[in-house]
Design an enzyme around this catalytic site. Structure first.
Site, short mmCIF file in Angstrom:
data_model
loop_
_atom_site.label_atom_id
_atom_site.label_comp_id
_atom_site.label_asym_id
_atom_site.label_seq_id
_atom_site.Cartn_x
_atom_site.Cartn_y
_atom_site.Cartn_z
N GLY A 191 -16.80 -42.96 65.56
CA GLY A 191 -15.98 -42.59 64.43
C GLY A 191 -15.47 -41.17 64.60
N GLU A 224 -20.14 -49.41 70.14
CA GLU A 224 -19.80 -49.68 68.75
C GLU A 224 -20.14 -51.13 68.41
OE1 GLU A 224 -18.95 -48.89 65.91
OE2 GLU A 224 -18.29 -46.81 65.91
N GLY A 264 -28.10 -37.59 65.08
CA GLY A 264 -27.71 -36.91 63.84
C GLY A 264 -27.47 -37.86 62.70
N THR A 303 -28.08 -40.13 59.46
CA THR A 303 -28.89 -39.90 58.26
C THR A 303 -28.98 -41.18 57.43
OG1 THR A 303 -26.95 -39.16 56.99
CG2 THR A 303 -28.21 -37.47 58.17
N HIS A 338 -19.07 -33.32 50.26
CA HIS A 338 -18.59 -33.91 51.51
C HIS A 338 -17.34 -34.74 51.25
CE1 HIS A 338 -22.64 -32.89 52.99
NE2 HIS A 338 -22.10 -32.96 54.19
N LYS A 351 -17.95 -40.39 53.11
CA LYS A 351 -19.38 -40.29 53.44
C LYS A 351 -20.15 -41.37 52.70
CE LYS A 351 -23.26 -37.07 53.82
NZ LYS A 351 -23.57 -37.49 55.21
#
Length: 266
Positions: free
Chosen positions: A7, A30, A98, A100, A156, A160
């Site tokens: 992305g 992906e 990274g 979350t 953000h 998100k």
């Protein structure tokens, strides 16, 4: 390296990596129905042809055997990252993650896969060096002002998926630990009633194309301290990822933080 997740962050990492001499991207993975499967990573990232294509995640093993990468970088989602990291760990790749939004069970699965494989990994909800210094600053302030009210606000972009952000949650946990584990994390406060002593409030805002902003407020009688980090672009995160890649390539097996990377650069 291989990128899991292609992305906006994946493309930014690919673009920055293409300008380095020591990091080469050999492919991205992906979901199988992703419209960019088969495309050239460099062309899709806007930096020209890199002779590395986007593969379906189910063919990660084939990609690893054909290109011999050393590191998997994961910026997908909680569910996909469990499968990606587990597979990459078994194949002997080091990990930089990274992603979350994990449940405790999902994170336990990831950590178990890393430890069972005996590989090095850097895991953080935020790869920005500035944010990781903010973590340390919050720990210091909280430990010195244990009676102060704490509120965290994060903003953000409107795409998100998880809220509050993983960064805001980590800040809250760091502060709670700094005051002896007594802080109660409250997300999205609403209704009637006074603020309870020891609460750590988190408010999440989603708007426009904001890359990321975190404000931590410590408020006492007649004064307050505000610690603010603003990411002006995704470059802050992507440049941190590249340093984490360099770190894990020379690290002993174990799970590391971005602060470990920072300390290793001194």
């Amino acid at each position: 390296m291989i990128l899991a997740g292609f992305g906006k962050m994946g493309k930014k990492i690919a673009a920055l990596a293409s300008s380095t001499e020591d990091i080469r991207i050999v492919g991205a993975v992906e979901r199988e129905d992703h419209p960019e499967i088969g495309g050239d990573v460099g062309e899709l990232a806007g930096v020209g042809r890199l002779r590395a294509k986007v593969w379906p995640a189910c063919k990660m093993e084939e990609l690893v055997h054909s290109e011999s990468p050393e590191v998997l970088v994961d910026f997908t989602n909680a569910e996909a990252s469990v499968a990606n990291v587990s597979k990459a760990a078994k194949l002997g790749l080091s990990i930089v993650m990274g992603t979350t939004g994990h449940s405790e069970e999902q994170m336990d699965s990831i950590l178990t896969a890393i430890r069972d494989a005996g590989i090095p990994a850097v895991i953080s909800p935020n790869m920005s060096f500035g944010v990781n210094v903010l973590f340390e600053a919050c720990k210091l302030v909280a430990s010195m002002l244990p009676g102060y009210d704490v509120e965290i606000m994060e903003i953000h972009h409107n795409q998100k998926i998880d809220a509050p952000s993983g960064t805001a949650l980590k800040i809250a946990r760091i502060i709670s630990e700094a005051i002896g584990g007594h802080g109660k994390i409250v997300e999205g406060r609403k209704g009637r009633g006074a603020r309870q002593r020891g609460e750590i409030g988190i408010a999440a805002l989603r708007a426009g194309d904001v890359a990321g902003e975190h404000t931590v407020i410590f408020a006492g009688r007649g004064e307050r301290i505000e610690l603010i980090h603003r990411a002006q672009s995704r470059d802050a995160y992507a440049s941190g990822v590249l340093e984490c890649i360099r770190f894990v390539c020379g690290a002993q097996p174990g799970v590391y933080s971005v602060l470990d990377v920072l300390r290793g650069r001194r």
